[in-house]
Design an enzyme around this catalytic site. Structure first.
Site, short mmCIF file in Angstrom:
data_model
loop_
_atom_site.label_atom_id
_atom_site.label_comp_id
_atom_site.label_asym_id
_atom_site.label_seq_id
_atom_site.Cartn_x
_atom_site.Cartn_y
_atom_site.Cartn_z
N LYS A 17 0.84 -1.21 0.00
CA LYS A 17 0.00 0.00 0.00
C LYS A 17 0.87 1.26 0.00
O LYS A 17 0.64 2.18 -0.78
CB LYS A 17 -0.92 0.03 1.23
CG LYS A 17 -1.81 -1.19 1.40
CD LYS A 17 -2.67 -1.10 2.65
CE LYS A 17 -1.90 -1.07 3.95
NZ LYS A 17 -1.17 -2.32 4.28
N ARG A 92 -9.21 1.41 9.01
CA ARG A 92 -8.85 0.05 9.40
C ARG A 92 -9.92 -0.61 10.26
O ARG A 92 -9.76 -1.77 10.64
CB ARG A 92 -7.58 0.13 10.24
CG ARG A 92 -6.32 -0.19 9.51
CD ARG A 92 -5.22 0.04 10.51
NE ARG A 92 -4.10 -0.78 10.31
CZ ARG A 92 -3.03 -0.42 9.59
NH1 ARG A 92 -3.02 0.71 8.96
NH2 ARG A 92 -2.00 -1.21 9.55
N ARG A 131 12.03 -5.33 4.38
CA ARG A 131 11.73 -3.90 4.16
C ARG A 131 12.74 -3.01 4.89
O ARG A 131 13.12 -3.28 6.02
CB ARG A 131 10.32 -3.58 4.68
CG ARG A 131 10.07 -2.08 4.65
CD ARG A 131 8.66 -1.68 4.78
NE ARG A 131 8.02 -2.18 5.98
CZ ARG A 131 6.70 -2.15 6.18
NH1 ARG A 131 5.92 -1.65 5.26
NH2 ARG A 131 6.19 -2.62 7.29
N ARG A 164 11.80 -1.26 10.58
CA ARG A 164 10.74 -0.86 11.52
C ARG A 164 10.66 -1.83 12.68
O ARG A 164 10.74 -3.04 12.50
CB ARG A 164 9.39 -0.79 10.79
CG ARG A 164 9.11 0.58 10.20
CD ARG A 164 7.92 0.61 9.28
NE ARG A 164 6.72 -0.01 9.79
CZ ARG A 164 5.55 -0.06 9.14
NH1 ARG A 164 5.47 0.53 7.95
NH2 ARG A 164 4.50 -0.64 9.64
N ARG A 175 0.04 -8.44 13.62
CA ARG A 175 -0.54 -7.42 12.72
C ARG A 175 -1.41 -8.06 11.65
O ARG A 175 -2.48 -7.53 11.32
CB ARG A 175 0.59 -6.60 12.06
CG ARG A 175 1.20 -5.58 12.99
CD ARG A 175 2.53 -5.08 12.49
NE ARG A 175 2.46 -4.45 11.19
CZ ARG A 175 3.49 -4.33 10.36
NH1 ARG A 175 4.68 -4.81 10.71
NH2 ARG A 175 3.35 -3.74 9.21
P1 AP5 Z 1 4.89 -1.59 1.76
O1 AP5 Z 1 4.52 -0.76 0.59
O2 AP5 Z 1 5.69 -0.96 2.86
O3 AP5 Z 1 3.61 -2.35 2.31
P2 AP5 Z 1 2.36 -1.81 3.14
O4 AP5 Z 1 1.16 -2.48 2.62
O5 AP5 Z 1 2.37 -0.31 3.17
O6 AP5 Z 1 2.73 -2.41 4.54
P3 AP5 Z 1 2.74 -1.77 6.01
O7 AP5 Z 1 3.43 -2.77 6.88
O8 AP5 Z 1 3.32 -0.38 6.02
O9 AP5 Z 1 1.28 -1.72 6.30
P4 AP5 Z 1 0.63 -1.68 7.65
O10 AP5 Z 1 -0.75 -1.40 7.24
O11 AP5 Z 1 0.84 -2.81 8.55
O12 AP5 Z 1 1.49 -0.53 8.40
P5 AP5 Z 1 1.13 0.97 8.81
O13 AP5 Z 1 2.34 1.77 8.77
O14 AP5 Z 1 -0.08 1.43 8.08
O15 AP5 Z 1 5.72 -2.86 1.20
C1 AP5 Z 1 6.27 -3.81 2.09
C2 AP5 Z 1 7.63 -4.29 1.52
O16 AP5 Z 1 7.39 -5.00 0.30
C3 AP5 Z 1 8.59 -3.15 1.16
O17 AP5 Z 1 9.89 -3.54 1.48
C4 AP5 Z 1 8.42 -2.98 -0.35
O18 AP5 Z 1 9.61 -2.53 -0.97
C5 AP5 Z 1 8.07 -4.41 -0.79
N1 AP5 Z 1 7.15 -4.45 -1.92
C6 AP5 Z 1 6.05 -3.67 -2.14
N2 AP5 Z 1 5.42 -4.02 -3.28
C7 AP5 Z 1 6.13 -5.07 -3.78
C8 AP5 Z 1 5.98 -5.88 -4.96
N3 AP5 Z 1 4.98 -5.67 -5.83
N4 AP5 Z 1 6.88 -6.88 -5.16
C9 AP5 Z 1 7.90 -7.09 -4.27
N5 AP5 Z 1 8.10 -6.34 -3.16
C10 AP5 Z 1 7.22 -5.35 -2.91
O19 AP5 Z 1 0.65 0.74 10.32
C11 AP5 Z 1 1.58 0.42 11.34
C12 AP5 Z 1 0.87 0.43 12.70
O20 AP5 Z 1 0.35 1.76 12.97
C13 AP5 Z 1 -0.36 -0.48 12.82
O21 AP5 Z 1 0.02 -1.81 13.17
C14 AP5 Z 1 -1.15 0.23 13.93
O22 AP5 Z 1 -0.61 -0.03 15.19
C15 AP5 Z 1 -0.92 1.70 13.61
N6 AP5 Z 1 -1.95 2.22 12.69
C16 AP5 Z 1 -1.75 2.68 11.43
N7 AP5 Z 1 -2.91 3.07 10.88
C17 AP5 Z 1 -3.87 2.87 11.82
C18 AP5 Z 1 -5.28 3.06 11.82
N8 AP5 Z 1 -5.92 3.54 10.77
N9 AP5 Z 1 -5.96 2.73 12.95
C19 AP5 Z 1 -5.32 2.26 14.03
N10 AP5 Z 1 -3.99 2.02 14.08
C20 AP5 Z 1 -3.27 2.33 12.98
#
Ligand code: AP5
Length: 227
Positions: A17, A92, A131, A164, A175
């Site tokens: 994402k 979410r 990552r 991270r 997660r």
């Molecule tokens: P990446 O693009 O980083 O993936 P992502 O889907 O963004 O994964 P996240 O782990 O960031 O999502 P998340 O939803 O758990 O974390 P967030 O920060 O929102 O890609 C991942 C890896 O794969 C990278 O290394 C990339 O290079 C590689 N890649 C990408 N596409 C690829 C492809 N096509 N082929 C090969 N490799 C590829 O949330 C973190 C925490 O914050 C949550 O756990 C929660 O505690 C809190 N939080 C955030 N938002 C909320 C909310 N709305 N409500 C409550 N708590 C929240």
């Protein structure tokens, strides 16, 4: 100026994402609203909100809805959202999805499309363990799939790349579980509204971007869309 376009990117941790939202926001001239990035920014700045969020993030749990919604409401006041935004990691929970509908209604807008980036679970773990994230602005790399030109250094701003805290295997497991329990119903929420589109995220990044561009409605800000 055309009507603003608001896009929700859904998908489990590691689905891509953030990677896709960064590319799309640049190409389409839309704001990128990542609640994870906003929490990490607060954490870097050691605000009260950052310290609170950290307690939940390190355990792989969701930060409470009230706090998250208030943060997004504030973010939506910023001028870069005039043409619309790509939401990454928000909403979410169903409560967050309902709150987003209310916030956008107040702006005379709505969610135009909710895109589920679909990736099998076995792939997610490998993506997250490799990552690397840029300390200054959250640019995303992968040691194998998207390596930086110089190991450990961000190509865009030269800042340090780090792993991270919540990408440790135990936290990743939690997660993914939280995603199915709490965000699964959000996928249904958009499906029932006829707004859900599923895109296969298990292919090279550029192919995923092309597929996403095909399902995003035209953005009326003059930005060039190339599929
Ligand atoms: P990446 O693009 O980083 O993936 P992502 O889907 O963004 O994964 P996240 O782990 O960031 O999502 P998340 O939803 O758990 O974390 P967030 O920060 O929102 O890609 C991942 C890896 O794969 C990278 O290394 C990339 O290079 C590689 N890649 C990408 N596409 C690829 C492809 N096509 N082929 C090969 N490799 C590829 O949330 C973190 C925490 O914050 C949550 O756990 C929660 O505690 C809190 N939080 C955030 N938002 C909320 C909310 N709305 N409500 C409550 N708590 C929240």
């Amino acid at each position: 100026m055309g009507k603003p376009v608001f896009i929700v990117l859904l998908g489990p941790p590691g689905a891509g994402k953030g990677t896709q939202a960064q590319m799309l926001s640049q190409r389409l001239g839309l704001a990128h609203i990542s609640t994870g990035d906003l929490f990490r920014k607060h954490l870097r700045e050691q605000t009260k909100l950052g310290r609170l969020a950290q307690e939940y993030m390190n355990k792989g749990e969701l930060v409470p809805d009230s706090v998250t919604i208030a943060m997004v409401q504030e973010r939506l006041q910023e001028p870069d959202t005039a043409h619309g935004a790509i939401f990454d990691g928000f909403p979410r929970t169903v409560a967050q999805a309902e709150a987003l509908d209310d916030l956008l209604r107040q702006l005379g807008a709505q969610v135009d499309v909710a895109i589920l980036v679909d990736v099998p679970e076995a792939v997610l773990v490998e993506r997250l363990s490799g990552r690397r994230t840029c300390r200054a602005h959250g640019h995303i790399f992968h040691v194998k799939y998207n390596p930086p030109k110089t190991p450990g250094v961000c190509d865009y701003d030269g800042s340090e790349l780090y792993q991270r805290e919540d990408d440790r295997p135990e936290t990743v497991k939690r997660r993914i579980q939280v995603y199915w329990e709490q965000t699964g119903p959000v996928v249904e929420y958009y499906r029932e509204k006829g707004l859900l589109v599923k895109v296969d995220g298990n292919r090279p990044m550029e192919e995923v971007t092309r597929a996403l561009l095909q399902v995003i409605p035209p953005v009326g800000n003059g930005a060039i869309e190339e599929a």
